[in-house]
Motif scaffolding. Structure first.
Motif, PDB file in Angstrom:
ATOM      1  N   ASP A   1     -35.750 -34.046 -66.167  1.00 29.32           N
ATOM      2  CA  ASP A   1     -34.472 -35.134 -65.956  1.00 29.32           C
ATOM      3  C   ASP A   1     -33.270 -34.654 -66.233  1.00 29.32           C
ATOM      4  O   ASP A   1     -32.307 -35.020 -66.015  1.00 29.32           O
ATOM      5  N   LEU A   2     -33.259 -32.952 -66.744  1.00 25.49           N
ATOM      6  CA  LEU A   2     -31.908 -32.721 -67.168  1.00 25.49           C
ATOM      7  C   LEU A   2     -31.968 -31.222 -66.455  1.00 25.49           C
ATOM      8  O   LEU A   2     -30.471 -31.122 -66.287  1.00 25.49           O
ATOM      9  N   LEU A   3     -32.625 -30.737 -65.713  1.00 30.50           N
ATOM     10  CA  LEU A   3     -32.425 -29.349 -65.343  1.00 30.50           C
ATOM     11  C   LEU A   3     -32.195 -29.765 -63.645  1.00 30.50           C
ATOM     12  O   LEU A   3     -33.113 -30.409 -63.160  1.00 30.50           O
ATOM     13  N   THR A   4     -31.067 -29.122 -63.318  1.00 32.42           N
ATOM     14  CA  THR A   4     -31.050 -29.173 -61.751  1.00 32.42           C
ATOM     15  C   THR A   4     -32.002 -28.047 -61.075  1.00 32.42           C
ATOM     16  O   THR A   4     -32.392 -27.258 -61.658  1.00 32.42           O
ATOM     17  N   VAL A   5     -32.019 -28.257 -59.768  1.00 29.54           N
ATOM     18  CA  VAL A   5     -32.863 -27.390 -58.874  1.00 29.54           C
ATOM     19  C   VAL A   5     -32.300 -25.963 -59.109  1.00 29.54           C
ATOM     20  O   VAL A   5     -33.058 -24.961 -59.438  1.00 29.54           O
ATOM     21  N   GLN A   6     -30.701 -25.959 -58.895  1.00 31.62           N
ATOM     22  CA  GLN A   6     -30.332 -24.512 -58.874  1.00 31.62           C
ATOM     23  C   GLN A   6     -30.518 -23.875 -60.206  1.00 31.62           C
ATOM     24  O   GLN A   6     -30.673 -22.797 -60.707  1.00 31.62           O
ATOM     25  N   GLU A   7     -30.349 -24.840 -61.322  1.00 32.96           N
ATOM     26  CA  GLU A   7     -30.681 -24.169 -62.931  1.00 32.96           C
ATOM     27  C   GLU A   7     -31.954 -23.605 -62.951  1.00 32.96           C
ATOM     28  O   GLU A   7     -32.208 -22.791 -63.472  1.00 32.96           O
ATOM     29  N   LEU A   8     -32.804 -24.386 -62.318  1.00 35.97           N
ATOM     30  CA  LEU A   8     -34.533 -24.010 -62.480  1.00 35.97           C
ATOM     31  C   LEU A   8     -34.508 -22.546 -61.696  1.00 35.97           C
ATOM     32  O   LEU A   8     -34.937 -21.448 -62.413  1.00 35.97           O
ATOM     33  N   VAL A   9     -33.992 -22.531 -60.360  1.00 39.57           N
ATOM     34  CA  VAL A   9     -34.127 -21.241 -59.698  1.00 39.57           C
ATOM     35  C   VAL A   9     -33.305 -20.001 -60.478  1.00 39.57           C
ATOM     36  O   VAL A   9     -33.791 -18.867 -60.619  1.00 39.57           O
ATOM     37  N   ASP A  10     -32.309 -20.533 -61.100  1.00 37.44           N
ATOM     38  CA  ASP A  10     -31.299 -19.234 -61.891  1.00 37.44           C
ATOM     39  C   ASP A  10     -32.286 -19.157 -63.103  1.00 37.44           C
ATOM     40  O   ASP A  10     -32.529 -17.772 -63.601  1.00 37.44           O
ATOM     41  N   LEU A  11     -32.901 -19.979 -63.831  1.00 39.39           N
ATOM     42  CA  LEU A  11     -33.779 -19.736 -65.043  1.00 39.39           C
ATOM     43  C   LEU A  11     -34.913 -18.907 -64.703  1.00 39.39           C
ATOM     44  O   LEU A  11     -35.275 -17.750 -65.468  1.00 39.39           O
ATOM     45  N   VAL A  12     -35.335 -19.029 -63.412  1.00 40.70           N
ATOM     46  CA  VAL A  12     -36.510 -18.327 -63.200  1.00 40.70           C
ATOM     47  C   VAL A  12     -35.977 -16.664 -62.978  1.00 40.70           C
ATOM     48  O   VAL A  12     -36.938 -16.034 -63.119  1.00 40.70           O
ATOM     49  N   ALA A  13     -35.095 -16.797 -62.205  1.00 45.12           N
ATOM     50  CA  ALA A  13     -34.458 -15.475 -61.971  1.00 45.12           C
ATOM     51  C   ALA A  13     -34.276 -14.577 -63.275  1.00 45.12           C
ATOM     52  O   ALA A  13     -34.470 -13.457 -63.378  1.00 45.12           O
ATOM     53  N   PHE A  14     -33.744 -15.412 -64.312  1.00 43.32           N
ATOM     54  CA  PHE A  14     -33.658 -14.592 -65.773  1.00 43.32           C
ATOM     55  C   PHE A  14     -35.009 -14.125 -66.382  1.00 43.32           C
ATOM     56  O   PHE A  14     -35.184 -13.186 -66.515  1.00 43.32           O
ATOM     57  N   ILE A  15     -35.733 -14.906 -66.134  1.00 44.67           N
ATOM     58  CA  ILE A  15     -37.207 -14.720 -66.827  1.00 44.67           C
ATOM     59  C   ILE A  15     -37.885 -13.615 -66.108  1.00 44.67           C
ATOM     60  O   ILE A  15     -38.350 -12.696 -66.569  1.00 44.67           O
ATOM     61  N   LYS A  16     -37.679 -13.749 -64.636  1.00 44.71           N
ATOM     62  CA  LYS A  16     -38.103 -12.649 -63.741  1.00 44.71           C
ATOM     63  C   LYS A  16     -37.555 -11.304 -64.045  1.00 44.71           C
ATOM     64  O   LYS A  16     -38.332 -10.318 -64.006  1.00 44.71           O
ATOM     65  N   GLY A  17     -36.255 -11.251 -64.332  1.00 40.38           N
ATOM     66  CA  GLY A  17     -35.698  -9.896 -64.610  1.00 40.38           C
ATOM     67  C   GLY A  17     -35.756  -9.536 -66.153  1.00 40.38           C
ATOM     68  O   GLY A  17     -35.408  -8.382 -66.446  1.00 40.38           O
ATOM     69  N   LEU A  18     -36.557 -10.024 -67.012  1.00 36.79           N
ATOM     70  CA  LEU A  18     -36.676  -9.682 -68.408  1.00 36.79           C
ATOM     71  C   LEU A  18     -37.869  -8.647 -68.525  1.00 36.79           C
ATOM     72  O   LEU A  18     -38.766  -8.694 -67.382  1.00 36.79           O
ATOM     73  N   LYS A  19     -37.620  -7.714 -69.288  1.00 38.99           N
ATOM     74  CA  LYS A  19     -38.572  -6.380 -69.199  1.00 38.99           C
ATOM     75  C   LYS A  19     -38.760  -6.249 -70.651  1.00 38.99           C
ATOM     76  O   LYS A  19     -37.727  -6.614 -71.651  1.00 38.99           O
ATOM     77  N   PRO A  20     -39.977  -6.093 -71.131  1.00 42.71           N
ATOM     78  CA  PRO A  20     -40.167  -5.781 -72.723  1.00 42.71           C
ATOM     79  C   PRO A  20     -39.394  -4.355 -72.985  1.00 42.71           C
ATOM     80  O   PRO A  20     -39.182  -3.498 -72.249  1.00 42.71           O
ATOM     81  N   PRO A  21     -38.954  -4.343 -74.298  1.00 42.56           N
ATOM     82  CA  PRO A  21     -38.150  -3.327 -74.910  1.00 42.56           C
ATOM     83  C   PRO A  21     -38.974  -2.006 -74.783  1.00 42.56           C
ATOM     84  O   PRO A  21     -40.274  -2.254 -74.861  1.00 42.56           O
ATOM     85  N   PRO A  22     -38.276  -1.005 -74.431  1.00 41.76           N
ATOM     86  CA  PRO A  22     -39.364   0.332 -74.482  1.00 41.76           C
ATOM     87  C   PRO A  22     -39.867   0.445 -75.884  1.00 41.76           C
ATOM     88  O   PRO A  22     -39.240   0.137 -76.835  1.00 41.76           O
ATOM     89  N   THR A  23     -41.246   0.960 -75.779  1.00 42.63           N
ATOM     90  CA  THR A  23     -41.908   1.241 -77.093  1.00 42.63           C
ATOM     91  C   THR A  23     -41.211   2.436 -77.528  1.00 42.63           C
ATOM     92  O   THR A  23     -40.936   3.454 -77.010  1.00 42.63           O
ATOM     93  N   PRO A  24     -41.216   2.355 -79.008  1.00 45.25           N
ATOM     94  CA  PRO A  24     -40.431   3.917 -79.664  1.00 45.25           C
ATOM     95  C   PRO A  24     -41.452   4.873 -79.288  1.00 45.25           C
ATOM     96  O   PRO A  24     -42.613   4.957 -79.181  1.00 45.25           O
TER      97      PRO A  24
END
Length: 142
Positions: free
Chosen positions: A105-128
């Motif tokens: 009820d709070l998230l617009t479709v565009q916000e959902l699409v952008d949030l998914v793009a943010f999560i899809k773009g995440l990468k784990p930090p390199p291991t030392p």
């Protein structure tokens, strides 16, 4: 024979077209990060490599999610978190459903699409990297 309106197939089909699959449009990960912050997703979801202040890590750590799951799976996890729940008990509420609240009820479709793009773009930090070892002098003659 009548001309078909644009976008309409020659034959009428019952149900969804064969091999049809829902695809999420491409989003904007920069705006998606702002959505992540505004909805305080970090309250439950840690993101390795980011400096969000996690309050109660009830949800999955997200830095690996983008590489492991499709955009559509991530979107469903946000829109309908009880559709698939990780088997770990901490992710289930007392009634067996997901502990993740609904933001529908709070998230617009565009916000959902952008949030998914943010999560899809995440990468784990390199291991030392392992500490560099000095080259061996074995077999070296003076």
């Amino acid at each position: 024979h009548h001309a078909q309106p644009p976008g309409q197939a020659e034959e009428e089909h019952e149900g969804d077209p064969k091999d049809w699959k829902f695809t999420l449009p491409k989003g904007n990960p920069v705006r998606g990060r702002r959505v992540f912050v505004r909805f305080e997703c970090y309250a439950c979801h840690e993101v390795n490599g980011e400096r969000f202040r996690v309050q109660d890590p009830l949800g999955r750590e997200l830095s690996h999610m983008g590489q492991q799951h499709s955009a559509e799976f991530i979107a469903e996890s946000i829109l309908n978190p009880s559709a698939f729940i990780d088997p770990e008990p901490r992710f289930r509420g007392p009634d067996g459903s997901s502990r993740m609240p609904s933001f529908n009820d709070l998230l617009t479709v565009q916000e959902l699409v952008d949030l998914v793009a943010f999560i899809k773009g995440l990468k784990p930090p390199p291991t030392p990297a392992a500490p560099a070892r000095a080259p061996s002098d074995a077999g070296h003659k003076h």
